[in-house]
Design a protein around this motif. Sequence first.
Motif, PDB file in Angstrom:
ATOM      1  N   LEU B  37     -16.386  -2.843 -20.098  1.00  0.00           N
ATOM      2  CA  LEU B  37     -16.572  -2.202 -18.799  1.00  0.00           C
ATOM      3  C   LEU B  37     -17.685  -1.153 -18.849  1.00  0.00           C
ATOM      4  N   GLY B 122       0.843  -5.677 -14.236  1.00  0.00           N
ATOM      5  CA  GLY B 122      -0.015  -4.832 -13.436  1.00  0.00           C
ATOM      6  C   GLY B 122      -1.340  -5.483 -13.124  1.00  0.00           C
ATOM      7  N   ARG B 125      -3.314  -4.213 -10.305  1.00  0.00           N
ATOM      8  CA  ARG B 125      -3.916  -2.914 -10.559  1.00  0.00           C
ATOM      9  C   ARG B 125      -5.271  -3.064 -11.239  1.00  0.00           C
ATOM     10  N   ASP B 128      -9.599  -3.664  -9.337  1.00  0.00           N
ATOM     11  CA  ASP B 128     -10.840  -2.887  -9.297  1.00  0.00           C
ATOM     12  C   ASP B 128     -11.726  -3.204 -10.499  1.00  0.00           C
ATOM     13  N   GLN B 129     -11.091  -3.423 -11.655  1.00  0.00           N
ATOM     14  CA  GLN B 129     -11.883  -3.755 -12.843  1.00  0.00           C
ATOM     15  C   GLN B 129     -12.528  -5.128 -12.699  1.00  0.00           C
ATOM     16  N   HIS B 132     -15.432  -4.824 -10.426  1.00  0.00           N
ATOM     17  CA  HIS B 132     -16.499  -4.177 -11.195  1.00  0.00           C
ATOM     18  C   HIS B 132     -17.300  -5.253 -11.958  1.00  0.00           C
ATOM     19  N   GLN B 155      -4.731  -0.574  -0.487  1.00  0.00           N
ATOM     20  CA  GLN B 155      -5.500   0.095  -1.537  1.00  0.00           C
ATOM     21  C   GLN B 155      -6.662  -0.772  -1.997  1.00  0.00           C
ATOM     22  N   ASP B 158      -9.784  -0.489  -0.103  1.00  0.00           N
ATOM     23  CA  ASP B 158     -10.631   0.661  -0.439  1.00  0.00           C
ATOM     24  C   ASP B 158     -11.865   0.249  -1.235  1.00  0.00           C
ATOM     25  N   LEU B 259     -16.878   5.955  -7.517  1.00  0.00           N
ATOM     26  CA  LEU B 259     -16.587   6.072  -8.943  1.00  0.00           C
ATOM     27  C   LEU B 259     -15.425   7.035  -9.181  1.00  0.00           C
ATOM     28  N   LEU B 262     -12.254   5.226  -8.524  1.00  0.00           N
ATOM     29  CA  LEU B 262     -11.899   4.331  -9.630  1.00  0.00           C
ATOM     30  C   LEU B 262     -11.358   5.136 -10.814  1.00  0.00           C
ATOM     31  N   LEU B 263     -11.978   6.274 -11.059  1.00  0.00           N
ATOM     32  CA  LEU B 263     -11.513   7.155 -12.142  1.00  0.00           C
ATOM     33  C   LEU B 263     -10.079   7.603 -11.879  1.00  0.00           C
ATOM     34  N   ALA B 264      -9.807   8.026 -10.649  1.00  0.00           N
ATOM     35  CA  ALA B 264      -8.470   8.512 -10.306  1.00  0.00           C
ATOM     36  C   ALA B 264      -7.433   7.396 -10.476  1.00  0.00           C
ATOM     37  N   GLY B 266      -7.688   4.750 -12.367  1.00  0.00           N
ATOM     38  CA  GLY B 266      -7.579   4.447 -13.801  1.00  0.00           C
ATOM     39  C   GLY B 266      -6.711   5.472 -14.514  1.00  0.00           C
TER      40      GLY B 266
END
Lengths: 323, 323
Positions: B37, B122, B125, B128-129, B132, B155, B158, B259, B262-264, B266
């Motif tokens: 990633l 998951g 979940r 998003d990855q 990416h 979600q 988003d 970003l 995505l950080l939040a 993750g």
Amino acid sequence: MEDLLDLLTLARRGDDRALAKLITAVENAADGVLDLLDAVEVDESTHVLGVTGPPGSGKSTLVDRLVGRFRAQGRRVAVLLVDPSSPFTGGAVLGDRIRMQHHTGDDGVFIRSLGSRGHQGGLTRSTDQVLHLVRSAPFDQVIVETVGVGQTELQVMDLADTVLVVLVPEAGDAVQAMKAGLMEIAHLFAVNKSDRPGADRLVLELQQAVRGEGDGDIPVLAVSALQQEGLEALETAIASHRDHLRENPRAARSPRARLFSLLADGLVRRLAARIGRPPSSADLQSLLDAMETGAISPYRAAAMLLDDDRMLRDLLGVDEDSI
Amino acid sequence: MEDLLDLLTLARRGDDRALAKLITAVENAADGVLDLLDAVEVDESTHVLGVTGPPGSGKSTLVDRLVGRFRAQGRRVAVLLVDPSSPFTGGAVLGDRIRMQHHTGDDGVFIRSLGSRGHQGGLTRSTDQVLHLVRSAPFDQVIVETVGVGQTELQVMDLADTVLVVLVPEAGDAVQAMKAGLMEIAHLFAVNKSDRPGADRLVLELQQAVRGEGDGDIPVLAVSALQQEGLEALETAIASHRDHLRENPRAARSPRARLFSLLADGLVRRLAARIGRPPSSADLQSLLDAMETGAISPYRAAAMLLDDDRMLRDLLGVDEDSI
């Protein structure tokens, strides 16, 4: 606030309207809910039956039949219908309610749908809090039914003492059930619509798949909710599992483990709610800079952040509400 | 590890088999995924169209039609079908795949279903990855379609640049759409099956409801995917929104905000994975004691824990993997 505690007193005495109001307060994360939950005294002896399975497996009809049987024994029953996939009343939940309709006039049955409620709602995440409340009211049996078997639904099943997984031949085979994680959570399997082609084969496949799992074999029962077949055996199997847990407290999850699990879920939920906006601290800004240049991915940044106390605290901030 | 980076090189050049293997690696949280990633270079100019709406609104048929139109313009299209409600291949996702089948022979279309995969999986979940990754491959258009409109699905939206919400008269009215949080996320509404009774009324209701929302009014279009009506206008509206974002970068969410989001996510995901077992520290044990005696609820305990650096660190431990 005063009101919520008054309502709790009423709900404990069996006032279902008071209970319904409290559930709404929890769903809306109303003021005073933390105090309310502190005041709740959970009855650890209430049996919680979880019922899950893929859409179309006839779970609702089966639950409806089980409610009828429990009522015939004079037990007070609460049913929570969890549908994380749709906030639309035209969806599955309404269908479930209609199927349950002939219990709605019965004072001994409390039925409540818990759907998701939009973006920020997180209603299904409050299922554990709702169950916490319901377990403080005088029910002999609580049934938590989910609409599908996705991740949220399987997590909900963590809250049950006995998990019944309902399958039908059309919905897939034992291998798929295994992949879906159903073997890990099931205490009982019911193959519904047992008159359909493939039902016998599914029963055999499941029996082979569960061999040696759990404490002794996991029962696999053929039933037909619609034609009322196999229901007595199913009821007996549910009662056996409940009795097994009561006689072997070590087979059940300890109250402490259950509380820890609720704590962990609550923590994750709060944390998610707390991280709302990019923080201003210099360290965190450099981390965002590194992400923006492509030097590191947001996933790497998340891993780094979790092990850096100062950055983590900057990000979480301090919640005035909780002081 | 070496392999994943080799595959990434291939995927960037348009090798969809390599991309598919990388997605599987991400889904399985394989070794080296964090390095993978980090190495991804997202093409910020790829347009991501999100399509959501209640089950039965005909989203898949509509997406199929849109794919056909995008292909007619020679654009390479990736479609991600997100179904958090069922890991069963017999469910909606298989249905979607079948409906999309006539694109499967087309090299310019990449289709991938993302279901949930059991308890610990998951998979949704990691959407998003996966996105990416997909955004680093040479696609002109990415479509992310969800099966329902629950919390997870909203979600997922988003992650999209343009969100198309598909409704049908049978699925409810504008008030329900508002309650479901769809007004907040929609850039475009399509009322599908526009020949059905109530379609005109739903269009009018939505037009009134969206007045003044967003930058100018949110378009509400009547379409019939099956009868291929209104599709050109829909395509134009999608293109207009895309162009609007390109010409008004401030209307779009900044890459930095994306970003951070995505950080939040993750971070929350990692945190949830990290809190697996009751910790041994004395402070945390006393907190569990207080919960067990009923002095405080697990929810109160979670609130306290989040503001106590030492207890939080004890609970999180240190992840050797991330060092």
